[in-house]
Motif scaffolding. Structure first.
Motif, PDB file in Angstrom:
ATOM      1  N   GLY A   1       0.891  -1.482  -0.279  1.00 33.59           N
ATOM      2  CA  GLY A   1      -0.125   0.179  -0.065  1.00 33.59           C
ATOM      3  C   GLY A   1       0.337   1.192  -0.330  1.00 33.59           C
ATOM      4  O   GLY A   1       1.933   1.572  -0.275  1.00 33.59           O
ATOM      5  N   GLU A   2       0.139   1.787   0.204  1.00 33.62           N
ATOM      6  CA  GLU A   2       1.020   3.565  -0.349  1.00 33.62           C
ATOM      7  C   GLU A   2       1.021   4.601   1.509  1.00 33.62           C
ATOM      8  O   GLU A   2      -0.009   3.828   2.263  1.00 33.62           O
ATOM      9  N   PHE A   3       1.308   5.096   0.946  1.00 26.57           N
ATOM     10  CA  PHE A   3       1.290   6.149   2.564  1.00 26.57           C
ATOM     11  C   PHE A   3       1.480   6.528   2.829  1.00 26.57           C
ATOM     12  O   PHE A   3       0.573   7.398   2.153  1.00 26.57           O
ATOM     13  N   GLY A   4       0.477   6.718   4.342  1.00 27.45           N
ATOM     14  CA  GLY A   4      -1.180   8.226   4.149  1.00 27.45           C
ATOM     15  C   GLY A   4      -0.250   9.679   4.623  1.00 27.45           C
ATOM     16  O   GLY A   4       1.040   9.258   4.600  1.00 27.45           O
ATOM     17  N   GLU A   5      -0.827  10.034   4.426  1.00 26.92           N
ATOM     18  CA  GLU A   5      -0.675  12.036   4.743  1.00 26.92           C
ATOM     19  C   GLU A   5       0.703  11.753   5.353  1.00 26.92           C
ATOM     20  O   GLU A   5       1.237  13.161   5.428  1.00 26.92           O
ATOM     21  N   GLN A   6       0.067  11.475   6.322  1.00 34.59           N
ATOM     22  CA  GLN A   6       1.269  12.399   8.562  1.00 34.59           C
ATOM     23  C   GLN A   6       2.449  11.700   7.896  1.00 34.59           C
ATOM     24  O   GLN A   6       3.336  12.354   7.997  1.00 34.59           O
ATOM     25  N   ASP A   7       3.096  10.318   7.048  1.00 35.57           N
ATOM     26  CA  ASP A   7       3.709   9.722   7.102  1.00 35.57           C
ATOM     27  C   ASP A   7       4.722  10.787   5.955  1.00 35.57           C
ATOM     28  O   ASP A   7       6.075  10.848   5.815  1.00 35.57           O
ATOM     29  N   LEU A   8       4.096  11.232   4.505  1.00 32.89           N
ATOM     30  CA  LEU A   8       3.969  11.885   3.790  1.00 32.89           C
ATOM     31  C   LEU A   8       4.977  12.590   4.313  1.00 32.89           C
ATOM     32  O   LEU A   8       5.992  13.337   3.935  1.00 32.89           O
ATOM     33  N   ALA A   9       4.281  13.656   5.412  1.00 34.06           N
ATOM     34  CA  ALA A   9       4.672  15.320   5.538  1.00 34.06           C
ATOM     35  C   ALA A   9       6.258  15.061   6.029  1.00 34.06           C
ATOM     36  O   ALA A   9       6.898  15.818   6.098  1.00 34.06           O
ATOM     37  N   LEU A  10       6.418  13.817   6.491  1.00 31.46           N
ATOM     38  CA  LEU A  10       7.948  13.777   7.189  1.00 31.46           C
ATOM     39  C   LEU A  10       8.978  13.471   6.429  1.00 31.46           C
ATOM     40  O   LEU A  10       9.966  12.751   6.697  1.00 31.46           O
ATOM     41  N   MET A  11       8.437  12.281   5.433  1.00 33.72           N
ATOM     42  CA  MET A  11       8.779  11.507   4.203  1.00 33.72           C
ATOM     43  C   MET A  11      10.626  12.039   3.568  1.00 33.72           C
ATOM     44  O   MET A  11      11.712  11.436   4.213  1.00 33.72           O
ATOM     45  N   ASP A  12       9.964  13.454   3.301  1.00 35.16           N
ATOM     46  CA  ASP A  12      11.724  13.662   2.946  1.00 35.16           C
ATOM     47  C   ASP A  12      12.480  14.182   3.773  1.00 35.16           C
ATOM     48  O   ASP A  12      13.752  13.564   3.659  1.00 35.16           O
ATOM     49  N   GLU A  13      11.994  14.638   4.995  1.00 26.56           N
ATOM     50  CA  GLU A  13      13.606  14.693   5.938  1.00 26.56           C
ATOM     51  C   GLU A  13      13.605  13.243   6.001  1.00 26.56           C
ATOM     52  O   GLU A  13      14.613  13.610   7.040  1.00 26.56           O
ATOM     53  N   ARG A  14      13.198  12.151   6.569  1.00 23.41           N
ATOM     54  CA  ARG A  14      13.800  10.693   6.883  1.00 23.41           C
ATOM     55  C   ARG A  14      13.881  10.292   5.142  1.00 23.41           C
ATOM     56  O   ARG A  14      15.735   9.633   5.517  1.00 23.41           O
ATOM     57  N   LEU A  15      13.918  10.566   4.495  1.00 24.66           N
ATOM     58  CA  LEU A  15      14.722   9.429   3.242  1.00 24.66           C
ATOM     59  C   LEU A  15      16.308  10.999   3.754  1.00 24.66           C
ATOM     60  O   LEU A  15      17.919  10.657   3.288  1.00 24.66           O
ATOM     61  N   ASP A  16      16.231  11.955   3.414  1.00 25.47           N
ATOM     62  CA  ASP A  16      17.864  12.866   3.801  1.00 25.47           C
ATOM     63  C   ASP A  16      18.531  12.682   5.174  1.00 25.47           C
ATOM     64  O   ASP A  16      19.086  12.480   4.684  1.00 25.47           O
ATOM     65  N   MET A  17      17.572  11.473   6.010  1.00 24.57           N
ATOM     66  CA  MET A  17      18.773  11.119   7.675  1.00 24.57           C
ATOM     67  C   MET A  17      19.130   9.788   6.573  1.00 24.57           C
ATOM     68  O   MET A  17      20.346   9.758   6.600  1.00 24.57           O
ATOM     69  N   ALA A  18      18.503   9.490   6.240  1.00 20.55           N
ATOM     70  CA  ALA A  18      18.616   7.890   5.371  1.00 20.55           C
ATOM     71  C   ALA A  18      19.368   8.304   5.142  1.00 20.55           C
ATOM     72  O   ALA A  18      20.633   7.701   4.849  1.00 20.55           O
TER      73      ALA A  18
END
Length: 187
Positions: A148-165
């Protein structure tokens, strides 16, 4: 020094935004930040990222998840990558969304991509960066959840988490696994 950074996912437009493809997303974000473009090569989509004195071959296997080991083996041989310079970026149901855990090895935890890599390499002793996707699904709903796809809450944090990874991937190549685990696993 050469490193192979493998982001796990499934090819095909129907999988692009799924939780199971977070490994692809981490590598896409790393490549985009350096204006790199992936090329369609044998067993996967590949680009090369230079980080100071390190060369990182970024690989998104085109073998589908459950045959990822074939791509890993081919590119490790092709680029002469020692096992300790392999890092696999993978989704993890056991971690809350966005939590990142670097590990020097361990079990496959039911992940078919890791299971095949372990089988092909003949060892569990390769580094993995686990990206938490959460586990908010009903009993028996695991497959639908990971595909399934990520929800809005997760997507709001996605860029920051991808940068950290991405920072963790670079730190792994520059400073090694022990430093990176000590520095980042708590964040």
């Amino acid at each position: 020094m050469n490193h192979l950074i493998v982001g796990l996912g499934n090819i095909g437009s129907e999988y692009v935004h799924t939780r199971h493809n977070i490994g692809f997303r981490v590598l896409d974000a790393l490549a985009k930040a350096s204006n790199l473009v992936f090329e369609d090569k044998r067993y996967g989509f590949v680009t090369t990222l230079k980080v100071k004195n390190q060369t990182l071959t970024l690989l998104k296997p085109s073998t589908y998840m459950n045959l990822s080991g074939n791509a890993v083996r081919y590119w490790m041989n092709e680029k002469k990558i020692p096992l300790e310079n392999l890092l696999v970026v993978v989704d993890d149901l056991a971690l809350p969304f966005g939590q990142l855990r670097l590990r020097p090895g361990g079990s496959e935890a039911g992940h078919n991509g890791l299971r095949h890599i372990t089988s092909v390499l003949g060892t569990q002793q390769y580094a993995r960066l686990r990206f938490g996707i959460g586990n908010d699904f009903p009993k028996g709903g695991q497959v639908d959840f990971v595909l399934g796809e990520f929800g809005e809450q997760d997507l709001a944090l996605m860029d920051e988490r991808l940068d950290m990874a991405g920072e963790m991937v670079k730190s792994f190549a520059l400073s090694g696994i022990q430093f990176t685990m000590n520095h980042y696993n708590k964040k």
